[in-house]
Design a protein around this motif. Structure first.
Motif, PDB file in Angstrom:
ATOM      1  N   VAL A   1       0.855  -1.197   0.000  1.00 38.93           N
ATOM      2  CA  VAL A   1       0.000   0.000   0.000  1.00 38.93           C
ATOM      3  C   VAL A   1       0.886   1.240   0.000  1.00 38.93           C
ATOM      4  N   ASN A   2       0.519   2.237  -0.773  1.00 39.28           N
ATOM      5  CA  ASN A   2       1.183   3.541  -0.765  1.00 39.28           C
ATOM      6  C   ASN A   2       0.272   4.546  -0.070  1.00 39.28           C
ATOM      7  N   PRO A   3       0.499   4.823   1.187  1.00 33.27           N
ATOM      8  CA  PRO A   3      -0.394   5.740   1.909  1.00 33.27           C
ATOM      9  C   PRO A   3      -0.295   7.158   1.378  1.00 33.27           C
ATOM     10  N   ALA A   4      -1.364   7.921   1.582  1.00 30.55           N
ATOM     11  CA  ALA A   4      -1.406   9.306   1.098  1.00 30.55           C
ATOM     12  C   ALA A   4      -1.194  10.308   2.228  1.00 30.55           C
ATOM     13  N   ILE A   5      -0.619   9.859   3.345  1.00 31.46           N
ATOM     14  CA  ILE A   5      -0.416  10.759   4.489  1.00 31.46           C
ATOM     15  C   ILE A   5       0.698  11.748   4.164  1.00 31.46           C
ATOM     16  N   PRO A   6       0.423  13.045   4.168  1.00 23.70           N
ATOM     17  CA  PRO A   6       1.461  14.041   3.857  1.00 23.70           C
ATOM     18  C   PRO A   6       2.563  14.075   4.925  1.00 23.70           C
ATOM     19  N   VAL A   7       3.813  14.148   4.477  1.00 23.64           N
ATOM     20  CA  VAL A   7       4.954  14.369   5.365  1.00 23.64           C
ATOM     21  C   VAL A   7       5.343  15.834   5.196  1.00 23.64           C
ATOM     22  N   VAL A   8       5.125  16.645   6.231  1.00 29.71           N
ATOM     23  CA  VAL A   8       5.271  18.096   6.083  1.00 29.71           C
ATOM     24  C   VAL A   8       6.496  18.619   6.835  1.00 29.71           C
ATOM     25  N   THR A   9       7.378  19.272   6.116  1.00 32.43           N
ATOM     26  CA  THR A   9       8.545  19.963   6.675  1.00 32.43           C
ATOM     27  C   THR A   9       8.944  21.024   5.659  1.00 32.43           C
ATOM     28  N   SER A  10       8.730  22.270   5.992  1.00 27.65           N
ATOM     29  CA  SER A  10       8.892  23.344   5.003  1.00 27.65           C
ATOM     30  C   SER A  10      10.296  23.919   4.941  1.00 27.65           C
ATOM     31  N   ASN A  11      11.204  23.477   5.811  1.00 27.99           N
ATOM     32  CA  ASN A  11      12.525  24.114   5.889  1.00 27.99           C
ATOM     33  C   ASN A  11      13.673  23.139   5.693  1.00 27.99           C
ATOM     34  N   LEU A  12      13.448  22.075   4.919  1.00 33.97           N
ATOM     35  CA  LEU A  12      14.481  21.099   4.612  1.00 33.97           C
ATOM     36  C   LEU A  12      14.891  21.235   3.149  1.00 33.97           C
ATOM     37  N   TYR A  13      16.195  21.432   2.912  1.00 36.48           N
ATOM     38  CA  TYR A  13      16.715  21.721   1.570  1.00 36.48           C
ATOM     39  C   TYR A  13      17.825  20.739   1.218  1.00 36.48           C
ATOM     40  N   TYR A  14      18.122  20.659  -0.076  1.00 40.60           N
ATOM     41  CA  TYR A  14      19.305  19.938  -0.507  1.00 40.60           C
ATOM     42  C   TYR A  14      20.534  20.784  -0.164  1.00 40.60           C
ATOM     43  N   ALA A  15      21.563  20.155   0.350  1.00 38.94           N
ATOM     44  CA  ALA A  15      22.758  20.864   0.812  1.00 38.94           C
ATOM     45  C   ALA A  15      23.367  21.700  -0.306  1.00 38.94           C
ATOM     46  N   GLY A  16      23.787  22.921   0.033  1.00 40.47           N
ATOM     47  CA  GLY A  16      24.448  23.796  -0.921  1.00 40.47           C
ATOM     48  C   GLY A  16      23.523  24.463  -1.916  1.00 40.47           C
ATOM     49  N   THR A  17      22.202  24.317  -1.708  1.00 38.13           N
ATOM     50  CA  THR A  17      21.233  24.914  -2.636  1.00 38.13           C
ATOM     51  C   THR A  17      20.107  25.574  -1.851  1.00 38.13           C
ATOM     52  N   ASP A  18      19.240  26.247  -2.599  1.00 39.34           N
ATOM     53  CA  ASP A  18      18.000  26.775  -2.028  1.00 39.34           C
ATOM     54  C   ASP A  18      16.811  25.955  -2.516  1.00 39.34           C
ATOM     55  N   THR A  19      17.086  24.728  -2.908  1.00 43.18           N
ATOM     56  CA  THR A  19      16.049  23.850  -3.447  1.00 43.18           C
ATOM     57  C   THR A  19      15.480  22.961  -2.351  1.00 43.18           C
ATOM     58  N   ARG A  20      14.176  23.051  -2.197  1.00 40.87           N
ATOM     59  CA  ARG A  20      13.508  22.205  -1.220  1.00 40.87           C
ATOM     60  C   ARG A  20      13.573  20.746  -1.658  1.00 40.87           C
ATOM     61  N   VAL A  21      13.701  19.839  -0.671  1.00 42.97           N
ATOM     62  CA  VAL A  21      13.705  18.415  -0.997  1.00 42.97           C
ATOM     63  C   VAL A  21      12.341  18.024  -1.550  1.00 42.97           C
ATOM     64  N   ASP A  22      12.310  16.984  -2.374  1.00 37.57           N
ATOM     65  CA  ASP A  22      11.047  16.610  -3.006  1.00 37.57           C
ATOM     66  C   ASP A  22      10.275  15.557  -2.222  1.00 37.57           C
ATOM     67  N   PHE A  23      10.830  15.099  -1.085  1.00 39.11           N
ATOM     68  CA  PHE A  23      10.138  14.044  -0.346  1.00 39.11           C
ATOM     69  C   PHE A  23       9.359  14.566   0.865  1.00 39.11           C
ATOM     70  N   THR A  24       9.314  15.885   1.049  1.00 39.89           N
ATOM     71  CA  THR A  24       8.398  16.457   2.043  1.00 39.89           C
ATOM     72  C   THR A  24       7.625  17.602   1.406  1.00 39.89           C
ATOM     73  N   GLN A  25       6.461  17.871   1.969  1.00 40.70           N
ATOM     74  CA  GLN A  25       5.651  18.994   1.528  1.00 40.70           C
ATOM     75  C   GLN A  25       5.816  20.142   2.524  1.00 40.70           C
ATOM     76  N   ASP A  26       5.684  21.368   2.018  1.00 39.79           N
ATOM     77  CA  ASP A  26       5.731  22.518   2.927  1.00 39.79           C
ATOM     78  C   ASP A  26       4.537  22.489   3.878  1.00 39.79           C
ATOM     79  N   TYR A  27       3.401  22.165   3.332  1.00 41.48           N
ATOM     80  CA  TYR A  27       2.168  22.147   4.119  1.00 41.48           C
ATOM     81  C   TYR A  27       1.142  21.288   3.402  1.00 41.48           C
TER      82      TYR A  27
END
Length: 755
Positions: A192-218
């Motif tokens: 099963v692939n659950p649809a529960i959102p994982v929310v963290t708005s301040n996690l980025y890839y190191a050395g960039t201003d790009t938000r990681v794609d495995f969490t949602q801001d909200y």
């Protein structure tokens, strides 16, 4: 514009605090804390709370506050439930008896289901503050599979990303590329692939201003016709994650950006309610956000229950840890004006002794458990229980995280686990092992009425769940002293600062003395268990030591681990794993000497007591030596005499004795050697008298204890020697004038000066 009813909220909260028991079993211990019980109880070590009523003046105004409470007739109510830091405790199986397993999530799920069916609430919001998976064997060995299944079945609306979600592959076991919880598989459901959102708005890839794609801001959820925005946040917890696992990412802990984010989300989504869901202190965040934007903060990370209202009127809750309870709050909404108020921020503690019966399965007759979650819980344990019950040792007392007498950090659990690290690396001749107290996840406590405690495979996975590699390095005495000094620093209240202990405040194989210097310590002496004195200033001679990977790679507040740029003697991929090697070490010990195990309660880190204190220690050692002579010494005294030799070496190494005092102690070591030789003669005579007597096991050759370097005399000591110092010269005369082994106690007592 929404009106903030601050006085009204306060009245509601205090009314709850002075109210009678709820539902017949709920008792309010302190403001904002409820314990499920049938009798009054006091706060236990498992319930750490932040009081809401802050001073006597507010307490005196209770009646006036209650009178101000507003009637919410006609308002809608959204009931909020929060768990956090569950750490794999879908069930607590620590009794290893099926009948007393605690089905904690099944119990909480039933409470949530009852709220969903209760017409007093228009809808329910269920969230979690992160650190969901890591700690129990049935979670760790399945990489959280059944926790994800339970959360999906319980219909969580959102979860935060905790630091321990990085312990495994965060993108495989915690979240996916859609920013939702990772997949799971059970016998009934398949994959099963659950649809529960994982929310963290301040996690980025190191050395960039790009938000990681495995969490949602909200995420936005619709509840009873209202739009509820749940914004994620993480504390700057990089130092709480193994360096290699956090290296690809960075966390921006700027709370001003969170304030801006919540404002933008409210405007963009036209949200009626805004909740911040954070793996961080909820009170700190509540104080930082805009009360005209944020209605409630749900926190985590600290393993505390924390409920109340910030000075700006924003309410907060935090649901403790290990599914020992849950946080709640009621969000009141006026359907006509959309005015919002949050009332009764509370924590409910479910694992009190009088409520435990309600957590047991009872052969399926317990109606207070959600049957679906029970089934998932049982499948989780069945998946791993094969070797979990294996008894590895029987400890003669509890093995706990509590600090032992005479130390500021040493615990029996810390000494035991680091001792097992030494066992795992004995082929590398390691003399010391280091680990952090934060990595010890539980205490192994004897059952009520019992004096011993069986240690099982499951215990090892529970107390040491992380699977850290054990790295061995060659370091000198100065580096070893620095390693210990890095781990012990004090705050303004002279309390040890937890974050620094992550460098490795727990150790075995050595005993250390120190003196406190402002907010730091200065290591004065290090003596190995074999009696070797390690020069804390030497940078030439090296010793092999073992440390867990987390401590070895830590950098914090400008301080690097002493191991950071060193090369381990065994490559990382080939190094032993902490829990696996501990299990093997205990199996080997059991097969060699049996199950019975004495717990080491030695204070491994001890404060130096100064010159007067050293003198008193010396007198104590003299008293112990003086009770022996060649006429009364017996074979059973051998271990005590050998320990006295080590204690004398440690005292000399402390650097607090005069040259005369050192001379006396060295003379006492000669007396001890004479007594030990006498015991050898007695043993040889015994063999001659009974040649058929079984040969004892051959002992390892005793390492020669290095002699202490001569202590340089200060000008004052030189002067004292010329004029007749009563602490050195007179004592030396008394000693030299006494014949035979066993100088009288009166002749060797030192007069200790008070400073």
């Amino acid at each position: 514009m929404k009106k903030r009813n601050l006085g009204n909220r306060k009245g509601q909260r205090i009314r709850q605090a002075v109210g009678t028991s709820m539902l017949g079993v709920s008792l309010v211990l302190t403001s904002g804390v409820t314990v499920l019980a049938e009798e009054a109880v006091t706060d236990s070590e498992n319930v750490v709370t932040e009081a809401v009523v802050e001073d006597a003046e507010k307490a005196a105004a209770l009646d006036a506050e209650v009178a101000l409470a507003e009637d919410y007739t006609g308002w809608d109510t959204l009931k909020v439930f929060e768990t956090t830091d569950v750490h794999g405790y879908i069930t607590d199986v620590s009794t290893y008896k099926d009948e007393t397993f605690q089905y904690r999530l099944a119990y909480i799920s039933n409470v949530v289901n009852q709220a969903r069916a209760n017409t007093a609430y228009d809808d329910v919001i269920l969230v979690d503050g992160g650190d969901i998976y890591q700690s129990t064997p049935h979670s760790n060995l399945t990489y959280g599979n059944y926790l994800r299944a339970a959360f999906d079945t319980m219909k969580y609306d959102a979860v935060a990303l905790g630091n321990h979600e990085f312990d495994w592959d965060v993108t495989k076991y915690a979240a996916d590329s859609n920013g939702t919880m990772a997949s799971y598989e059970t016998k009934d459901t398949g994959k099963v692939n659950p649809a529960i959102p994982v929310v963290t708005s301040n996690l980025y890839y190191a050395g960039t201003d790009t938000r990681v794609d495995f969490t949602q801001d909200y995420t936005v959820v619709e509840k009873a016709g209202y739009t509820v925005a749940i914004v994620g946040w993480a504390d700057e917890y990089s130092a709480d994650i193994k360096a290699s696992q956090i290296a690809p990412y960075k966390i921006d802990g700027d709370l001003e950006k969170l304030k801006e984010k919540t404002k933008k989300v409210k405007e963009d989504e036209d949200a009626d309610v805004v909740i911040v869901l954070a793996h961080a202190s909820p009170k700190e965040i509540a104080e930082a956000v805009d009360p005209e934007v944020v209605d409630l903060v749900c926190g985590g990370h600290s393993h505390k229950s924390s409920t109340g209202t910030a000075s700006n009127g924003v309410d907060y809750i935090q649901g403790n840890c290990k599914a020992q309870g849950y946080g709640t709050a009621d969000i009141k909404i006026n359907p006509d004006t959309k005015e919002v108020d949050v009332v009764d921020p509370n924590f409910t503690y479910i694992t009190s002794k009088t409520n435990n019966e309600h957590l047991y399965y009872k052969d399926g007759t317990n109606t207070q458990l959600d049957e679906k979650i029970v089934k998932i819980s049982q499948e989780a344990w069945d998946a791993v229980k094969g070797e979990m019950y294996e008894v590895l040792a029987t400890a003669d007392q509890s093995i706990t995280k509590d600090v032992v007498e005479g130390s500021i950090v040493t615990s029996t659990a810390g000494t035991w686990l680091t001792g097992l690290m030494l066992d795992a690396t004995k082929d590398l001749n390691t003399v010391a092992a280091f680990a952090n107290s934060g990595g010890i996840r539980t205490s192994l406590v004897t059952a009520e009425g019992e004096t011993t405690r069986d240690i099982t495979v499951a215990d090892i996975y529970t107390i040491s769940p992380f699977g850290n590699r054990l790295l061995t390095y060659a370091i000198n005495g100065k580096q070893m002293a620095t390693q210990i000094e890095n781990a012990i620093k004090f705050d303004d209240n002279d309390k040890v600062i937890y974050n620094y202990t992550n460098f490795g405040d727990q150790f075995a194989g050595i005993t250390v003395t120190y003196e406190k210097q402002d907010k730091n310590i200065k290591v004065l002496s290090i003596v190995t268990d074999a009696g070797e004195i390690i020069d804390v200033n030497d940078e030439t001679k090296t010793y092999n030591v073992v440390v867990n990977e987390y401590c070895a790679t830590l950098s914090q507040e400008g301080i690097d681990s002493v191991f950071k740029n060193l090369t381990p003697l065994v490559a990382l991929d080939e190094a032993p794993v902490d829990n696996l090697s501990a299990i093997e070490a205990l199996r080997a010990r059991r097969d060699s000497v049996g199950l019975n195990m004495k717990v080491d309660t030695t204070a491994r880190l001890k404060a130096d007591t100064g010159e007067a204190g050293a003198c008193e220690q010396m007198n104590g050692l003299l008293d112990k030596v003086n009770k022996f002579n060649t006429d009364n010494v017996k074979p059973e005294n051998k271990a005590e005499l050998e320990q006295l030799n080590k204690d004398i070496d440690a005292l000399i190494a402390g650097g607090k004795l005069t040259e005369g005092q050192i001379t006396v102690l060295q003379s006492k070591k000669q007396e001890i050697d004479t007594l030990l030789n006498k015991l050898k003669e007695m043993e040889a005579e015994s063999k001659k008298e009974d040649p058929k007597k079984e040969e004892p096991k051959k002992e390892e050759p005793k390492k020669e204890t290095p002699k202490a370097d001569p202590v340089k005399k200060t000008d004052n000591e030189k002067k004292a020697a010329k004029t007749g110092d009563e602490n050195s010269l007179m004592l030396w005369i008394l000693m030299m004038g006494t014949a035979g082994v066993g100088i009288t106690a009166s002749a060797t007592k030192m007069k200790c000066r008070n400073k």
